[in-house]
Write a protein that holds these residues in place. Structure first.
Motif, PDB file in Angstrom:
ATOM      1  N   SER A 105      -7.485 -11.582  49.799  1.00 36.79           N
ATOM      2  CA  SER A 105      -8.462 -11.213  48.743  1.00 36.79           C
ATOM      3  C   SER A 105      -7.964  -9.998  47.805  1.00 36.79           C
ATOM      4  O   SER A 105      -8.052  -9.581  46.755  1.00 36.79           O
ATOM      5  N   ALA A 106      -7.074  -9.137  48.604  1.00 36.71           N
ATOM      6  CA  ALA A 106      -6.297  -8.121  47.855  1.00 36.71           C
ATOM      7  C   ALA A 106      -5.205  -8.548  46.775  1.00 36.71           C
ATOM      8  O   ALA A 106      -5.300  -7.975  45.655  1.00 36.71           O
ATOM      9  N   ASP A 107      -4.756  -9.753  46.963  1.00 37.64           N
ATOM     10  CA  ASP A 107      -3.825 -10.512  45.989  1.00 37.64           C
ATOM     11  C   ASP A 107      -4.896 -11.017  44.929  1.00 37.64           C
ATOM     12  O   ASP A 107      -4.377 -10.948  43.828  1.00 37.64           O
ATOM     13  N   SER A 109      -7.534  -9.635  43.639  1.00 40.35           N
ATOM     14  CA  SER A 109      -8.098  -8.447  42.835  1.00 40.35           C
ATOM     15  C   SER A 109      -6.994  -7.998  42.321  1.00 40.35           C
ATOM     16  O   SER A 109      -7.205  -7.615  40.983  1.00 40.35           O
ATOM     17  N   ARG A 110      -5.777  -7.919  42.769  1.00 42.28           N
ATOM     18  CA  ARG A 110      -4.528  -7.679  41.916  1.00 42.28           C
ATOM     19  C   ARG A 110      -4.292  -8.511  40.766  1.00 42.28           C
ATOM     20  O   ARG A 110      -3.961  -7.986  39.510  1.00 42.28           O
ATOM     21  N   GLY A 111      -4.738  -9.986  41.096  1.00 40.36           N
ATOM     22  CA  GLY A 111      -4.465 -10.949  40.071  1.00 40.36           C
ATOM     23  C   GLY A 111      -5.666 -10.449  38.871  1.00 40.36           C
ATOM     24  O   GLY A 111      -5.450 -10.885  37.663  1.00 40.36           O
ATOM     25  N   ASP A 112      -6.877 -10.116  39.346  1.00 44.33           N
ATOM     26  CA  ASP A 112      -7.792  -9.893  38.381  1.00 44.33           C
ATOM     27  C   ASP A 112      -7.337  -8.793  37.532  1.00 44.33           C
ATOM     28  O   ASP A 112      -7.335  -8.830  36.070  1.00 44.33           O
ATOM     29  N   ALA A 113      -6.883  -7.826  37.950  1.00 46.34           N
ATOM     30  CA  ALA A 113      -6.282  -6.476  37.265  1.00 46.34           C
ATOM     31  C   ALA A 113      -5.216  -7.170  36.202  1.00 46.34           C
ATOM     32  O   ALA A 113      -5.142  -6.421  35.150  1.00 46.34           O
ATOM     33  N   ALA A 114      -4.336  -7.752  36.744  1.00 47.89           N
ATOM     34  CA  ALA A 114      -3.185  -8.318  35.951  1.00 47.89           C
ATOM     35  C   ALA A 114      -3.802  -9.139  34.706  1.00 47.89           C
ATOM     36  O   ALA A 114      -3.079  -8.592  33.416  1.00 47.89           O
ATOM     37  N   VAL A 115      -4.686  -9.850  34.934  1.00 53.31           N
ATOM     38  CA  VAL A 115      -5.218 -10.523  33.642  1.00 53.31           C
ATOM     39  C   VAL A 115      -6.007  -9.733  32.746  1.00 53.31           C
ATOM     40  O   VAL A 115      -5.751  -9.920  31.544  1.00 53.31           O
ATOM     41  N   ALA A 116      -6.669  -8.586  33.191  1.00 50.54           N
ATOM     42  CA  ALA A 116      -7.314  -7.727  32.325  1.00 50.54           C
ATOM     43  C   ALA A 116      -6.379  -6.853  31.700  1.00 50.54           C
ATOM     44  O   ALA A 116      -6.603  -6.816  30.449  1.00 50.54           O
ATOM     45  N   GLN A 117      -5.310  -6.537  32.211  1.00 56.14           N
ATOM     46  CA  GLN A 117      -4.330  -5.950  31.438  1.00 56.14           C
ATOM     47  C   GLN A 117      -3.609  -6.639  30.465  1.00 56.14           C
ATOM     48  O   GLN A 117      -3.282  -6.132  29.226  1.00 56.14           O
ATOM     49  N   ALA A 118      -3.481  -7.862  30.717  1.00 54.12           N
ATOM     50  CA  ALA A 118      -2.688  -8.820  29.913  1.00 54.12           C
ATOM     51  C   ALA A 118      -3.627  -9.282  28.643  1.00 54.12           C
ATOM     52  O   ALA A 118      -2.934  -9.291  27.455  1.00 54.12           O
ATOM     53  N   ARG A 167      -3.222 -15.309  38.990  1.00 57.00           N
ATOM     54  CA  ARG A 167      -4.595 -15.261  39.649  1.00 57.00           C
ATOM     55  C   ARG A 167      -4.820 -16.432  40.158  1.00 57.00           C
ATOM     56  O   ARG A 167      -5.752 -16.570  41.333  1.00 57.00           O
ATOM     57  N   SER A 168      -4.692 -17.606  39.448  1.00 57.24           N
ATOM     58  CA  SER A 168      -5.007 -18.959  39.909  1.00 57.24           C
ATOM     59  C   SER A 168      -4.614 -19.196  41.423  1.00 57.24           C
ATOM     60  O   SER A 168      -5.054 -19.610  42.408  1.00 57.24           O
ATOM     61  N   GLN A 169      -3.374 -18.742  41.781  1.00 57.85           N
ATOM     62  CA  GLN A 169      -2.488 -19.216  42.930  1.00 57.85           C
ATOM     63  C   GLN A 169      -3.058 -18.034  43.894  1.00 57.85           C
ATOM     64  O   GLN A 169      -3.241 -18.633  44.961  1.00 57.85           O
ATOM     65  N   ALA A 170      -3.601 -16.917  43.541  1.00 57.76           N
ATOM     66  CA  ALA A 170      -4.015 -16.009  44.393  1.00 57.76           C
ATOM     67  C   ALA A 170      -5.646 -16.599  45.028  1.00 57.76           C
ATOM     68  O   ALA A 170      -5.652 -16.395  46.191  1.00 57.76           O
ATOM     69  N   ALA A 171      -6.328 -16.832  44.051  1.00 59.07           N
ATOM     70  CA  ALA A 171      -7.433 -17.718  44.441  1.00 59.07           C
ATOM     71  C   ALA A 171      -7.462 -18.686  45.207  1.00 59.07           C
ATOM     72  O   ALA A 171      -8.055 -19.190  46.093  1.00 59.07           O
ATOM     73  N   LEU A 172      -6.358 -19.617  44.996  1.00 56.60           N
ATOM     74  CA  LEU A 172      -5.884 -20.844  45.796  1.00 56.60           C
ATOM     75  C   LEU A 172      -5.600 -20.409  47.438  1.00 56.60           C
ATOM     76  O   LEU A 172      -6.033 -20.913  48.315  1.00 56.60           O
ATOM     77  N   ARG A 174      -6.684 -17.697  48.826  1.00 54.07           N
ATOM     78  CA  ARG A 174      -7.760 -17.170  49.336  1.00 54.07           C
ATOM     79  C   ARG A 174      -8.695 -18.417  50.007  1.00 54.07           C
ATOM     80  O   ARG A 174      -9.317 -18.092  51.064  1.00 54.07           O
ATOM     81  N   GLY A 175      -8.361 -19.515  49.395  1.00 54.35           N
ATOM     82  CA  GLY A 175      -9.153 -20.686  49.760  1.00 54.35           C
ATOM     83  C   GLY A 175      -8.691 -21.333  51.175  1.00 54.35           C
ATOM     84  O   GLY A 175      -9.274 -21.781  52.062  1.00 54.35           O
ATOM     85  N   PHE A 176      -7.324 -20.984  51.443  1.00 55.15           N
ATOM     86  CA  PHE A 176      -6.728 -21.271  52.491  1.00 55.15           C
ATOM     87  C   PHE A 176      -7.080 -20.474  53.846  1.00 55.15           C
ATOM     88  O   PHE A 176      -6.471 -20.948  54.919  1.00 55.15           O
ATOM     89  N   THR A 177      -7.857 -19.766  53.802  1.00 53.39           N
ATOM     90  CA  THR A 177      -8.158 -18.941  54.772  1.00 53.39           C
ATOM     91  C   THR A 177      -9.105 -19.721  55.724  1.00 53.39           C
ATOM     92  O   THR A 177      -9.135 -19.157  56.811  1.00 53.39           O
ATOM     93  N   THR A 178      -9.748 -20.652  55.157  1.00 51.65           N
ATOM     94  CA  THR A 178     -10.550 -21.521  55.988  1.00 51.65           C
ATOM     95  C   THR A 178      -9.831 -22.791  56.143  1.00 51.65           C
ATOM     96  O   THR A 178      -9.463 -23.544  55.115  1.00 51.65           O
ATOM     97  N   VAL A 179      -9.375 -23.348  57.326  1.00 50.57           N
ATOM     98  CA  VAL A 179      -8.492 -24.469  57.794  1.00 50.57           C
ATOM     99  C   VAL A 179      -9.773 -25.563  57.751  1.00 50.57           C
ATOM    100  O   VAL A 179     -10.737 -25.282  58.459  1.00 50.57           O
TER     101      VAL A 179
END
Length: 367
Positions: A105-107, A109-118, A167-172, A174-179
């Motif tokens: 989740s932290a990754d 959030s970091r991806g969201d911030a990077a997208v906003a900055q870009a 950001r897409s990689q970070a979202a993917l 986070r989906g792996f947290t549920t097996v």
């Protein structure tokens, strides 16, 4: 003053009774010491003899699921909950375990911030390029200034695409947290528990589809040709009967260490069959018939001990039995063909179960 102790008259009879009891006890103790010699288990023995080979051969195999998978974690983290246990039926897509997702989740959030900055950098580069273009049209700036502004705009666009991919990689992740379960099946075994640390590629549990099973047997390379040309294949079911496989496949490679070829025989629906069970696979017919009448070693079926994947006999060595692993072949008329492990003339216990008891001795040694 010492007071003399006076025993009643009947006490002398008690002493005599005690002496008699001691005598009887000594006799019992003596007989107890002699008991082990009488408790020896005398087991008849038979001599391994050469007979005629059966028209085929049998090998030990194992039941496996045709569709099975080891479900592994794809991210690192602590297992927060294991939602299933061995034997549970699961559906495709069902949650099997939850892994701590705070890092993922932290990754994100970091991806969201990077997208906003870009995105902000892209907006600024686009406005700068538009102003430079207008000034160039009026002749206030050089062509080099316009080229630089256009280059900065392209770099900002590429930076935005890179941030969105991260950001897409970070979202993917986070989906792996549920097996989840890849298909409908049964949980064969769990390999992690709640509180264990999971990591990318670390197995969580094994899963198999119970509807389709197969028997897997390792055929010695020396018998590979005979197995290929066998006219009839049979697998012994858990109830003792023999069934024909639906189809069979021999792998095209030979194990370099064991020198065996793996055969997979798809089975029809069998009651009571489950992965891991040991079975017998019979190859009949074909050129094996040409070996009829050739010398083969055989012993009574009662002399062969089968425990899971172990097949062995008790061989006489001196005055005792020694367990020795053997490779068995076909069973015909109460006799079992032995392909390896014994030599002609060796003596083995006729009853393998009794030979495994404490104090078991060969019949000849007990005389």
């Amino acid at each position: 003053m010492n007071t003399p102790i006076v025993f009643p008259l009947r006490s002398r009879f008690s002493w005599r009774a005690a002496a008699s009891a001691l005598t009887v006890s000594a006799g019992l103790i003596g007989s107890a010491h002699a008991a082990p010699a009488a408790s020896a288990v005398v087991v008849p023995v038979v001599t391994v003899q050469a007979g005629t080979t059966a028209l085929g051969f049998e090998l030990d195999g194992q039941i496996q699921a045709q569709r099975q998978a080891t479900v592994a974690a794809q991210i690192g983290g602590t297992v927060q909950a294991l939602l299933v246990k061995a034997g549970d039926a699961v559906r495709a897509g069902q949650a099997l375990a939850h892994i701590d997702g705070r890092s993922a989740s932290a990754d994100l959030s970091r991806g969201d911030a990077a997208v906003a900055q870009a995105q902000a950098q892209l907006d600024n580069a686009r406005l700068n390029a538009e102003r430079t273009r207008e000034l160039r049209a009026k002749g206030f700036v050089s062509q080099a200034a316009q080229d630089m502004a256009d280059t900065q705009l392209k770099a900002a666009q590429a930076g935005l695409r890179e941030a969105e991919a991260a950001r897409s990689q970070a979202a993917l992740a986070r989906g792996f947290t549920t097996v989840t379960a890849p298909f409908d099946g049964l949980v064969q075994t769990t390999l992690l528990e709640a509180g264990d640390l999971a990591g990318p590629g670390r197995p969580v549990l094994t899963l198999y589809a119970p509807g389709a099973l197969r028997a897997v047997v390792q055929v010695p390379a020396s018998r590979a040709a005979a197995a290929q040309t066998a006219t009839r294949l049979q697998v012994q079911a858990p109830d003792g009967g023999w069934v024909a496989p639906v189809r069979h496949t021999a792998l095209p490679t030979t194990d370099p260490v064991a020198q065996t070829v793996e055969w997979r025989l798809d089975l029809p629906a069998l009651s009571g069959a489950a992965p891991g069970q040991s079975v017998r696979v019979r190859f009949e017919g074909g050129p094996v018939a040409a070996n009829a009448g050739a010398a083969a070693l055989s012993v009574p079926a009662s002399a062969v001990l089968r425990r899971g994947e172990l097949t062995a006999v008790y061989v006489v060595q001196g005055s005792q039995f020694v367990l020795r692993a053997v490779r068995s072949g076909a069973s015909r008329g109460g006799a079992v063909e032995l392909l390896a492990g014994v030599k002609p003339g060796e003596r083995v216990a006729q009853d393998a179960v009794r030979a495994g008891l404490a104090g078991a001795v060969p019949a000849a040694a007990a005389q």
